[in-house]
Design a protein around this motif. Structure first.
Motif, PDB file in Angstrom:
ATOM      1  N   MET A 183       0.830  -1.203   0.000  1.00 22.01           N
ATOM      2  CA  MET A 183       0.000   0.000   0.000  1.00 22.01           C
ATOM      3  C   MET A 183       0.866   1.255   0.000  1.00 22.01           C
ATOM      4  SD  MET A 183      -2.850  -1.331   2.766  1.00 22.01           S
ATOM      5  CE  MET A 183      -3.959   0.070   2.632  1.00 22.01           C
ATOM      6  N   GLN A 184       1.935   1.225   0.772  1.00 21.93           N
ATOM      7  CA  GLN A 184       2.806   2.397   0.830  1.00 21.93           C
ATOM      8  C   GLN A 184       3.591   2.600  -0.465  1.00 21.93           C
ATOM      9  OE1 GLN A 184       4.620   3.129   5.000  1.00 21.93           O
ATOM     10  NE2 GLN A 184       4.010   0.974   5.008  1.00 21.93           N
ATOM     11  N   ARG A 185       3.994   1.507  -1.097  1.00 26.97           N
ATOM     12  CA  ARG A 185       4.695   1.658  -2.379  1.00 26.97           C
ATOM     13  C   ARG A 185       3.776   2.294  -3.424  1.00 26.97           C
ATOM     14  NH1 ARG A 185       6.855  -3.289  -0.703  1.00 26.97           N
ATOM     15  NH2 ARG A 185       5.379  -4.521  -1.956  1.00 26.97           N
ATOM     16  N   ARG A 186       2.508   1.944  -3.379  1.00 26.73           N
ATOM     17  CA  ARG A 186       1.543   2.558  -4.297  1.00 26.73           C
ATOM     18  C   ARG A 186       1.424   4.063  -4.014  1.00 26.73           C
ATOM     19  NH1 ARG A 186      -3.703   1.039  -6.229  1.00 26.73           N
ATOM     20  NH2 ARG A 186      -4.422   2.738  -7.588  1.00 26.73           N
ATOM     21  N   THR A 223       4.435   6.029  -5.190  1.00 23.27           N
ATOM     22  CA  THR A 223       4.501   6.181  -6.640  1.00 23.27           C
ATOM     23  C   THR A 223       3.505   7.202  -7.164  1.00 23.27           C
ATOM     24  OG1 THR A 223       5.205   3.882  -6.870  1.00 23.27           O
ATOM     25  CG2 THR A 223       4.326   4.950  -8.839  1.00 23.27           C
ATOM     26  N   GLU A 224       2.274   7.178  -6.616  1.00 18.23           N
ATOM     27  CA  GLU A 224       1.235   8.001  -7.237  1.00 18.23           C
ATOM     28  C   GLU A 224       0.226   8.589  -6.252  1.00 18.23           C
ATOM     29  OE1 GLU A 224      -2.013   5.329  -9.122  1.00 18.23           O
ATOM     30  OE2 GLU A 224      -0.121   4.254  -9.465  1.00 18.23           O
ATOM     31  N   GLY A 225       0.556   8.622  -4.972  1.00 15.84           N
ATOM     32  CA  GLY A 225      -0.378   9.153  -3.993  1.00 15.84           C
ATOM     33  C   GLY A 225      -0.522  10.661  -4.059  1.00 15.84           C
ATOM     34  N   GLY A 226      -1.381  11.194  -3.179  1.00 18.34           N
ATOM     35  CA  GLY A 226      -1.661  12.617  -3.189  1.00 18.34           C
ATOM     36  C   GLY A 226      -0.980  13.411  -2.100  1.00 18.34           C
TER      37      GLY A 226
END
Length: 533
Positions: free
Chosen positions: A484-487, A490-493
């Protein structure tokens, strides 16, 4: 014997009383500080020994200065909202669990907890503990407390945290055993027991301001809302009696009042000091400066559901524009550490193996061009609601200009900033206080989260959260949280640029103050372990 709630206070000693210091803006940390202080007894020992070093000495009164909330203050622990409220509550009451320095839940009134195979029923065994009136803490008290917090007619802060529990189905198996029935599998259930404000009160307790009865390390003496609260040692405390004879929590609403009272010897502990004050006094020998690391995440929140941040290439470009060291040095006066676009540095489950981002303006410009965002113009909302916000906005505006992005800084109202920016705008300054990484996910990053400032809504991300909460093995659960953190990396807000230290000041005679406990954790403002040398 208890004294009256509205006792006399010598106001001439305590200037500046009325500025509020809220504990959690957007689920975060207190914004402002304020103190007014009452003098009292010195550190004479009633028994035990003092060697001026590491051996605790019994006796004396510690006076601690906090920001307060005025005449509306209460000792009802389920209404805690300010740092002063939290300090008073943990002096008088206990929770079933509390957060350690790494934000993992540690047992308190709960001696142990054990889930069933499906992680939707948890059995909590209470330790032997008593309330100040001598009555034992029982499973009925626990259920009463949680049902009181969950009352739909009330606005108790911990209500949302208790939502996963089916309190109608939960029951007391015996005097010291509670069976909690959950609405869904919840592997991180102990975080609920440690939730902010989830204190255990006696069944039927009502008069919290005139005669509060808890199971905490100190007993009630007196309370004057907006001015002072006085407590005395609970010699029968289950975790061992405090070293201090008395504790006074006093209110003043300007940092200068707190500092001057500390320097003048009217208090021994001053909460919430600025980096400027810390630099001015650190190492000078008059007072001790205590820095609590990783206490406040500092970030910019990008709304991922609207232009231009609905394009993940634009979000990545902004990650690469930020010079985090310059932001920490300029906006926090160096009192903190750089971030890496993830919440919870130093906390349990934090993905510390990801490459630390560095500024890359060429790559940022390339991404913006691919996204059709050359010459991008964006409004950055900020406010003086939190220390460093306006400074961070100015610094980031200048950094963005180097990549061809034109940021217009808009300064909003301190009173309405958090609500205004939750749904409005596209980019804003943001911060958060300490909480478990799992709670950060559930409160801010799921499709149904009520404080989702980045509007991050992805069904596959929600599914990963449910998978983690359904995973009994901790190592396997950590692997899911890592995905979840890698996601998000990469593209979080959330553009997380730093983690601010929380700064305290103490008299040189004070011992036992924890130096590595972020604000809102077990050892923060834990005065039962403090003594006067």
């Amino acid at each position: 014997m208890t004294e009256q709630r509205h006792g006399p206070v010598d106001d001439t000693r305590f200037p500046g009383l009325h500025r509020r210091g809220f504990l959690a803006a957007a689920g975060g940390v207190a914004a402002s500080g304020a103190l007014a202080l009452a003098g009292c007894a010195g550190p004479g020992a009633s028994d035990g020994s003092a060697d001026g070093g590491g051996r605790p000495r019994r006796g004396g009164t510690l006076r601690a200065a906090f920001a307060g909330g005025g005449a509306s203050e209460t000792l009802d622990p389920h209404l805690t909202n300010l740092f002063a409220d939290a300090a008073r509550a943990k002096a008088l009451f206990d929770k079933l669990a509390d957060y350690g320095a790494d934000l993992a839940a540690a047992p308190r009134l709960a001696a142990s907890w054990e889930p069933n195979a499906g992680l939707d029923r948890w059995t909590v065994t209470l330790r032997k503990a008593a309330f100040h009136n001598g009555k034992p803490v029982t499973a009925r008290d626990v259920l009463h407390s949680y049902r009181r917090i969950a009352d739909p007619k009330q606005a108790f802060r911990a209500k949302a945290s208790l939502e996963p529990i089916d309190l109608k189905a939960s029951r007391a198996r015996d005097a010291r055993t509670v069976e909690f029935v959950l609405k869904r599998p919840t592997a991180e259930f102990p975080n609920i027991l440690a939730a902010f404000g989830a204190y255990i009160v006696p069944e039927g307790a009502q008069d919290f301001d005139r005669n509060p009865v808890g199971s905490g390390p100190f007993r009630f003496v007196s309370f004057t809302p907006g001015r002072s609260a006085v407590f005395r040692r609970n010699d029968d405390y289950w975790d061992g009696p405090p070293h201090l004879d008395r504790l006074e929590i006093l209110v003043a609403n300007e940092e200068s009042a707190r500092v001057n009272s500390l320097l003048g010897g009217q208090v021994e502990y001053a909460h919430e000091l600025t980096p400027t004050t810390a630099r001015a006094h650190e190492g000078r020998g008059q007072i001790e400066i205590v820095r609590l690391p990783h206490s406040a995440m500092q970030a910019f929140a990008m709304k991922t559901d609207r232009a231009p941040f609905d394009d993940k290439r634009v979000r990545e470009a902004f990650f690469l524009i930020a010079d985090r060291k310059e932001l920490v040095d300029g906006a926090l006066s160096g009192a903190g550490e750089i971030g890496n676009d993830l919440f919870g540095k130093g906390y349990e489950y934090y993905a510390d193996g990801l490459r630390q981002r560095e500024p890359d303006l060429d790559r940022a410009r390339h991404l913006l061009k691919k996204a059709g965002a050359d010459g991008l113009r964006v409004t950055l909302d900020t406010s003086a609601v939190a220390a460093g916000f306006t400074e961070a906005a100015s610094i980031f505006r200048d950094q963005a200009a180097k990549a061809g992005v034109h940021l217009k800084v808009r300064t909003g109202s301190k009173d309405s900033y958090w609500q205004d920016t939750l749904d409005s705008g596209t980019l804003c300054c943001y911060r958060s206080g300490a909480m478990p990484i799992e709670s950060h996910f559930s409160q801010r990053l799921l499709s149904a989260s009520t404080t989702n400032a980045t509007k991050w809504r992805h069904k596959d991300f929600d599914a990963l959260y449910r998978q983690a909460q359904s995973t009994r093995n901790k190592a396997d659960r950590a692997a899911v949280f890592g995905r979840m953190q890698r996601r998000l990396y990469t593209e979080g807000g959330f553009l997380v640029w730093g983690f601010a230290d929380w700064i305290l000041g103490t008299a040189r005679t004070v011992r036992g103050v924890a130096h590595k406990a972020p604000a809102n954790t077990l050892d923060w403002a834990r005065f039962d372990k403090v003594w006067l040398a």
